[in-house]
Scaffold this active site. Structure first.
Site, PDB file in Angstrom:
ATOM      1  N   ASN A  77       2.396  15.829   1.799  1.00 28.30           N
ATOM      2  CA  ASN A  77       1.564  14.967   0.954  1.00 28.30           C
ATOM      3  C   ASN A  77       0.182  14.937   1.592  1.00 28.30           C
ATOM      4  OD1 ASN A  77       0.325  12.918  -0.451  1.00 28.30           O
ATOM      5  ND2 ASN A  77       1.583  11.270   0.434  1.00 28.30           N
ATOM      6  N   LYS A 136      -2.528  13.691   0.528  1.00 30.45           N
ATOM      7  CA  LYS A 136      -3.334  12.494   0.242  1.00 30.45           C
ATOM      8  C   LYS A 136      -4.761  12.923  -0.141  1.00 30.45           C
ATOM      9  CE  LYS A 136      -0.216   9.991   3.201  1.00 30.45           C
ATOM     10  NZ  LYS A 136       0.044   8.860   4.074  1.00 30.45           N
ATOM     11  N   HIS A 181       4.432   6.272  -4.288  1.00 33.90           N
ATOM     12  CA  HIS A 181       4.045   6.243  -2.877  1.00 33.90           C
ATOM     13  C   HIS A 181       3.506   4.856  -2.534  1.00 33.90           C
ATOM     14  CE1 HIS A 181       1.947   6.964   0.869  1.00 33.90           C
ATOM     15  NE2 HIS A 181       2.713   8.044   1.000  1.00 33.90           N
ATOM     16  N   GLU A 225       1.094   3.852  -0.891  1.00 33.31           N
ATOM     17  CA  GLU A 225      -0.361   3.688  -1.032  1.00 33.31           C
ATOM     18  C   GLU A 225      -0.740   3.469  -2.500  1.00 33.31           C
ATOM     19  OE1 GLU A 225      -1.455   7.182   1.220  1.00 33.31           O
ATOM     20  OE2 GLU A 225      -0.663   6.211   3.023  1.00 33.31           O
ATOM     21  N   GLU A 245      10.434   5.829   2.877  1.00 32.96           N
ATOM     22  CA  GLU A 245       9.271   5.755   3.755  1.00 32.96           C
ATOM     23  C   GLU A 245       8.975   4.299   4.113  1.00 32.96           C
ATOM     24  OE1 GLU A 245       6.513   9.349   3.199  1.00 32.96           O
ATOM     25  OE2 GLU A 245       5.982   7.906   1.660  1.00 32.96           O
ATOM     26  N   GLY A 305       1.612   6.905   8.763  1.00 26.99           N
ATOM     27  CA  GLY A 305       0.292   7.104   9.359  1.00 26.99           C
ATOM     28  C   GLY A 305       0.037   6.285  10.611  1.00 26.99           C
ATOM     29  N   SER A 314       5.225   9.168   9.793  1.00 29.03           N
ATOM     30  CA  SER A 314       4.939   9.705  11.124  1.00 29.03           C
ATOM     31  C   SER A 314       5.928  10.782  11.568  1.00 29.03           C
ATOM     32  CB  SER A 314       4.853   8.573  12.151  1.00 29.03           C
ATOM     33  OG  SER A 314       3.791   7.687  11.818  1.00 29.03           O
TER      34      SER A 314
HETATM   35  P1  PGA Z   1       2.461  10.310   7.583  1.00 26.81           P
HETATM   36  O1  PGA Z   1       2.504  10.007   5.996  1.00 26.81           O
HETATM   37  O2  PGA Z   1       3.362  11.491   7.826  1.00 26.81           O
HETATM   38  O3  PGA Z   1       1.021  10.620   7.877  1.00 26.81           O
HETATM   39  O4  PGA Z   1       2.969   9.090   8.258  1.00 26.81           O
HETATM   40  C1  PGA Z   1       3.710  10.089   5.284  1.00 26.81           C
HETATM   41  C2  PGA Z   1       3.501   9.766   3.831  1.00 26.81           C
HETATM   42  O5  PGA Z   1       2.692   8.875   3.515  1.00 26.81           O
HETATM   43  O6  PGA Z   1       4.120  10.385   2.944  1.00 26.81           O
END
Ligand code: PGA
Length: 255
Positions: A9, A11, A94, A96, A166, A172, A213
């Protein structure tokens, strides 16, 4: 029994030109890992270039969101027919998007149905906040998100859906969840909930990723858990080396 799926992903990273150059370098490196489904999810504007560059390769393309209407007065939105032919997967829900765009479980459900109606495969993301985690509400909350997302989706469409668990506090932050704990949450809150809705026979074939992460140094611990069928990866999917390494590790651990 369940083919692992590792999806990057991206982003809000990479311009169309950067995205195209990236996948041209990535695709040949991923070609041989055919035990793993390999997916990249670029920003919308990079999808046409990425999709064209990946034609004939083993790497599939996904979008990061989709609207539930086919067309209309929905400024800035992208509909399933617009994505059809360009992507195979679409991330829905997601955290976000839930946080910044107000995507509720009801909206997630509408998006999933619209995607399926147009032959796109949803990757439905669920996961609890730190406060919910600390209050011991994870399983109840995640199970409720699953019921909301799958509401009214018939059993014969369920295997076109991938679930990504998640935990929000792990995204992140560099603070990944504990693999054994993730395995239990997936089993109890996701697979058992799906079994309650659709029966064991369907639930046992649904692919469930972990995300938050994920890095080359912890991937093996997640992938070796029996309930974890791949990963949804943010940061570590933005570099050719680390994304290739994640796929290699997954392939090595897949019989
Ligand atoms: P990350 O993001 O691997 O940077 O923690 C995962 C995600 O948001 O799908």
């Amino acid at each position: 029994m369940r083919t692992p799926i590792v999806a990057g992903n991206w982003k809000m990273h990479k311009t169309p030109a950067e995205a195209e150059a990236f996948v041209r370098e990535l695709a040949p490196l991923l070609e041989k890992f055919d035990k793993v489904e390999r997916v990249v999810c670029p920003p919308f504007v990079a999808i046409p270039a990425v999709s064209a560059a990946l034609k004939g390769t083993a790497v599939k393309v996904g979008a990061q969101d989709v609207h539930y209407e086919d067309q209309g007065a929905f400024t800035a939105r992208i509909s399933p027919p617009m994505l059809k032919g360009l992507v195979e997967y679409v991330i829905i829900g997601h955290s976000e998007c839930r946080r910044d765009l107000g995507h509720t479980d009801e909206i997630v459900n509408k998006k999933a149905k619209a995607a399926l109606a147009h032959g796109l495969k949803p990757i439905i993301a669920v996961g609890e906040s730190l406060a919910q985690n600390e209050a011991g509400e994870t399983e109840t909350f995640v199970s409720q998100q699953i019921r909301g997302a799958f509401d009214g989706i018939p059993a014969d469409r369920v295997l076109s859906i991938v679930v990504a668990y998640e935990p929000i506090w792990a995204i992140g932050t560099g603070r990944s969840a504990e693999p054994g704990v993730v395995n239990e949450i997936i089993r109890r809150a996701i697979r058992n909930t799906l079994a309650g809705l659709y029966g064991d026979e369907v639930a046992k074939y649904v692919r469930i990723q972990y995300g938050g992460s994920v890095k080359p140094n912890n991937m093996a611990d997640f992938i070796s858990q029996p309930e974890i069928d791949g990963a949804l990866v943010g940061g570590a999917s933005l570099k050719v080396d680390s994304f290739t390494e994640l796929i290699r590790i997954t392939a090595d651990l897949t019989v």
